[in-house]
Design a protein around this motif. Structure first.
Motif, PDB file in Angstrom:
ATOM      1  N   GLY A 151     -20.730 -42.199 -72.712  1.00 41.49           N
ATOM      2  CA  GLY A 151     -21.676 -43.109 -71.591  1.00 41.49           C
ATOM      3  C   GLY A 151     -21.683 -44.613 -72.380  1.00 41.49           C
ATOM      4  O   GLY A 151     -22.296 -44.404 -72.683  1.00 41.49           O
ATOM      5  N   SER A 184     -29.978 -51.787 -69.819  1.00 40.67           N
ATOM      6  CA  SER A 184     -31.226 -51.583 -69.058  1.00 40.67           C
ATOM      7  C   SER A 184     -32.236 -53.451 -69.404  1.00 40.67           C
ATOM      8  O   SER A 184     -31.545 -54.051 -70.096  1.00 40.67           O
ATOM      9  CB  SER A 184     -32.737 -50.784 -69.971  1.00 40.67           C
ATOM     10  OG  SER A 184     -31.975 -51.482 -71.318  1.00 40.67           O
ATOM     11  N   GLU A 219     -25.577 -46.631 -71.107  1.00 41.03           N
ATOM     12  CA  GLU A 219     -26.906 -46.717 -70.113  1.00 41.03           C
ATOM     13  C   GLU A 219     -27.368 -48.519 -70.086  1.00 41.03           C
ATOM     14  O   GLU A 219     -27.962 -49.142 -71.688  1.00 41.03           O
ATOM     15  CB  GLU A 219     -27.609 -45.532 -70.433  1.00 41.03           C
ATOM     16  CG  GLU A 219     -29.595 -46.818 -69.660  1.00 41.03           C
ATOM     17  CD  GLU A 219     -30.633 -46.091 -70.256  1.00 41.03           C
ATOM     18  OE1 GLU A 219     -30.676 -45.465 -71.312  1.00 41.03           O
ATOM     19  OE2 GLU A 219     -31.646 -46.003 -69.308  1.00 41.03           O
ATOM     20  N   THR A 247     -33.478 -49.618 -65.879  1.00 41.53           N
ATOM     21  CA  THR A 247     -32.177 -49.387 -66.122  1.00 41.53           C
ATOM     22  C   THR A 247     -31.216 -49.939 -65.134  1.00 41.53           C
ATOM     23  O   THR A 247     -31.499 -49.487 -63.816  1.00 41.53           O
ATOM     24  CB  THR A 247     -31.927 -48.185 -65.803  1.00 41.53           C
ATOM     25  OG1 THR A 247     -32.097 -47.289 -67.565  1.00 41.53           O
ATOM     26  CG2 THR A 247     -30.175 -47.472 -65.828  1.00 41.53           C
ATOM     27  N   GLU A 273     -25.505 -47.914 -65.199  1.00 43.30           N
ATOM     28  CA  GLU A 273     -25.769 -46.553 -65.991  1.00 43.30           C
ATOM     29  C   GLU A 273     -24.350 -45.674 -65.662  1.00 43.30           C
ATOM     30  O   GLU A 273     -23.804 -45.370 -64.328  1.00 43.30           O
ATOM     31  CB  GLU A 273     -26.859 -45.434 -65.476  1.00 43.30           C
ATOM     32  CG  GLU A 273     -27.341 -44.276 -66.234  1.00 43.30           C
ATOM     33  CD  GLU A 273     -28.213 -43.690 -66.083  1.00 43.30           C
ATOM     34  OE1 GLU A 273     -28.643 -42.659 -67.418  1.00 43.30           O
ATOM     35  OE2 GLU A 273     -29.018 -44.013 -65.014  1.00 43.30           O
TER      36      GLU A 273
END
Ligand code: DO4
Ligand code: MG
Length: 284
Positions: free
Chosen positions: A204, A208, A206, A213, A216
């Motif tokens: 995964g 920011s 993410e 965020t 994602e």
């Protein structure tokens, strides 16, 4: 079992963790470099013996983790997930069929990504090109390959990419893929796991921006179309790697077409069986 390189009193040491909290200092047992260790005949057994030999230890939070490469070349496979094929066909006019064809062809796409000394460690900035307007991270499982062409471990990497440059013309791929700070590799090399176990992991990312965020996404490693040995065998066909190699295996997570990275964003890539690679973004 996870191996790493870490800095102690200005020197690179080799570490082993069994619990994700403490690092056993393998350099105290005379193991000064990771590369010869990765060439060991029965690596998991050797590490199990070392783990019981009373080595000094450090809290992981107290040391600086380095990228787990010494002289290994980093290569990357592409278009190994359906999501990658579809995203690339959309971003490109006249190269679209190339992605379609390579996805189904026996020979995979494999390209050179980085020299070991240019690999970015966790915590250090990854780069977006100053002549590009559309940049994304590519979270990828990576195979750690010995000089014999065998997969001896797994890590995670970020194949930073300029989508507008690649989309303009496929012949620009090396410029879209290889530039300063375009390749980051997670600190950990996981050993002693099978391909079947690794295919159950998730990967995964993410992203920011100013604490929020902004993207994602995640996929299962099992979505990859090709087997790991197939990819490693193609890389090692007609080419020797005296110091071993790292092979990024392609991305299965691509942000929507309206998303681009900005300077000062933070990219966090997590592979469930490995750990996290986190880097701020800078313009190069
Ligand atoms: O064909 C271009 C690169 C593909 C790639 O890097 C990927 O699928 O991860
Ligand atoms: Mg990629």
């Amino acid at each position: 079992m996870k191996l790493c390189r870490f800095e102690l009193a200005g020197q690179a040491h080799v570490g082993l963790t069994l619990d994700d909290q403490t690092l056993l200092d393998l350099t105290a047992a005379g193991i000064e470099r990771l590369t010869p260790l990765l060439e060991s005949d029965h690596l998991p057994k050797r590490l199990a013996v070392l783990a019981k030999s009373g080595l000094p230890s450090h809290k992981i939070g107290d040391v600086r983790l380095l990228a787990p490469v010494e002289r290994q070349e980093v290569w990357a496979a592409g278009v190994t997930y359906l999501r990658s094929k579809n995203a690339r066909m959309e971003e490109s006019d006249f190269s679209a069929t190339a992605y379609d064809k390579v996805y189904d062809a026996p020979r995979p796409e494999i390209f050179f990504k980085s020299l070991a000394e240019k690999v970015v460690a966790t915590g250090d900035p990854v780069g977006i090109r100053r002549d590009s307007k559309w940049n994304v991270p590519e979270p990828e499982l990576a195979l750690v390959i010995s000089s014999r062409g065998e997969i001896v471990g797994y890590t995670a990497g970020n194949d930073m990419s300029s989508r507008d440059i690649e989309g303009e013309n496929l012949l620009y791929l090396p410029q879209a893929k290889v530039y300063d700070r375009s390749c980051a590799i997670a600190p950990w090399i996981v050993v002693g796991v099978t391909e079947a176990q690794v295919r159950k992991w998730t990967i995964g990312v993410e992203i920011s921006r100013k604490g929020k965020t902004v993207f994602e996404g995640a996929t299962s490693v099992g979505q990859i179309k090709r087997s790991f040995t197939e990819l490693a065998d193609w890389l090692c066909t007609s080419q020797l790697f005296p110091h071993g190699a790292v092979l990024l295996t392609g991305t299965g997570v691509v942000p929507g077409d309206d998303f681009t990275l900005h300077a000062h964003d933070t990219v966090r890539i997590t592979v469930s069986g490995i750990g996290t690679l986190e880097n701020p973004v800078t313009v190069v």
